[in-house]
Write a protein that holds these residues in place. Structure first.
Motif, PDB file in Angstrom:
ATOM      1  N   SER A 160    -108.150  79.124 -35.334  1.00  0.00           N
ATOM      2  CA  SER A 160    -109.120  79.083 -34.663  1.00  0.00           C
ATOM      3  C   SER A 160    -109.932  77.964 -33.108  1.00  0.00           C
ATOM      4  N   THR A 161    -109.456  78.495 -32.566  1.00  0.00           N
ATOM      5  CA  THR A 161    -109.691  77.664 -32.005  1.00  0.00           C
ATOM      6  C   THR A 161    -111.192  77.544 -30.757  1.00  0.00           C
ATOM      7  N   PHE A 162    -111.776  77.030 -30.650  1.00  0.00           N
ATOM      8  CA  PHE A 162    -113.542  77.226 -30.974  1.00  0.00           C
ATOM      9  C   PHE A 162    -113.886  75.742 -28.441  1.00  0.00           C
ATOM     10  N   LEU A 163    -114.246  76.717 -28.527  1.00  0.00           N
ATOM     11  CA  LEU A 163    -115.032  75.673 -27.079  1.00  0.00           C
ATOM     12  C   LEU A 163    -116.474  75.443 -27.155  1.00  0.00           C
ATOM     13  N   MET A 164    -116.712  74.341 -26.640  1.00  0.00           N
ATOM     14  CA  MET A 164    -118.093  74.054 -27.095  1.00  0.00           C
ATOM     15  C   MET A 164    -118.646  73.074 -26.047  1.00  0.00           C
TER      16      MET A 164
END
Length: 166
Positions: A160-164
Motif C-alpha cells: 500500500s502506498t500512502f501520500l500524506m
C-alpha cells in the motif's frame, strides 16, 4: 538531541533520540540482530537476513537536508530509526520509513520518532510525504492512520502506498 522516558510495563526506560551520526552504522548492524525476518521483510520488502549493507552505507552519507534520520538509543544500543528522503523530482515531497527493534515494537517508539522527524522535514521545505507499506505491517498501518487520519492507500499487490500532507 531529546531524552524521553517510555513507560514499559512495569518499569520506565530512558531513550535518547538524536540524528543518525558517527558510530551509528555499527549500532544499526547490531540492531539488525534484534530484528525478525518479518520485520526485515516489511521494512525492506525482501527476504534479507539482516539490514542490507548498501542501506547502512547510505545512512553514513546523510546530508541532513535532503535525507535525514533520527535514531532511538537505549543503553548505547540502537532500538529504532526513522528517516526521510526527499524526492529528486519533487523537492517538497519525501519518502518516510521507520524501523523498530522487535522488542520495542508497539510501545509508541515509531510514533515518537515520526513526531520528531516530520517537523524537521517540514522546516526544510517538505510538505508531502510518501510511504510504501507492506499490507501485513499492522504497526506501520496503525502509525499512518494515527498520524494522518485522512490518508488513503493506493494498493498494488501486497503493498500500500500512502501520500500524506502536513
Amino acid at each position: 538531541m531529546s531524552f524521553v522516558t517510555l513507560l514499559t510495563e512495569p518499569t520506565l526506560i530512558d531513550v535518547r533520540i538524536r540524528p543518525f551520526g558517527k558510530g551509528d552504522d555499527d549500532r544499526l548492524r547490531s540492531m539488525s540482530g534484534t530484528l525478525s525476518q518479518g520485520s526485515l521483510y516489511t521494512r525492506f520488502f525482501s527476504g534479507t537476513p539482516r539490514v542490507p549493507e548498501p542501506y547502512v552505507s547510505m545512512l553514513g552519507r546523510l546530508d541532513h537536508w535532503n535525507r535525514d534520520a533520527l535514531v532511538a538509543i537505549c543503553d548505547d544500543a540502537m532500538v529504532g530509526i526513522a528517516e526521510y528522503a526527499r524526492a529528486p523530482s519533487r523537492p517538497d515531497e519525501a519518502e518516510v520509513a521507520v524501523l523498530i527493534a522487535d522488542a520495542w515494537q508497539r510501545r509508541g517508539l515509531g510514533a515518537l520518532l515520526m513526531r520528531l522527524l516530520l517537523p524537521l522535514a517540514t522546516r526544510r521545505g517538505i510538505t508531502d510525504f510518501r510511504a510504501d507499506v507492506c499490507s501485513t505491517n499492522l504497526g506501520a498501518l496503525g502509525l499512518i492512520r494515527h498520524t494522518w487520519p485522512s490518508a488513503r492507500p493506493v494498493r498494488s499487490g501486497t503493498t500500500s502506498t500512502f501520500l500524506m500532507s502536513t
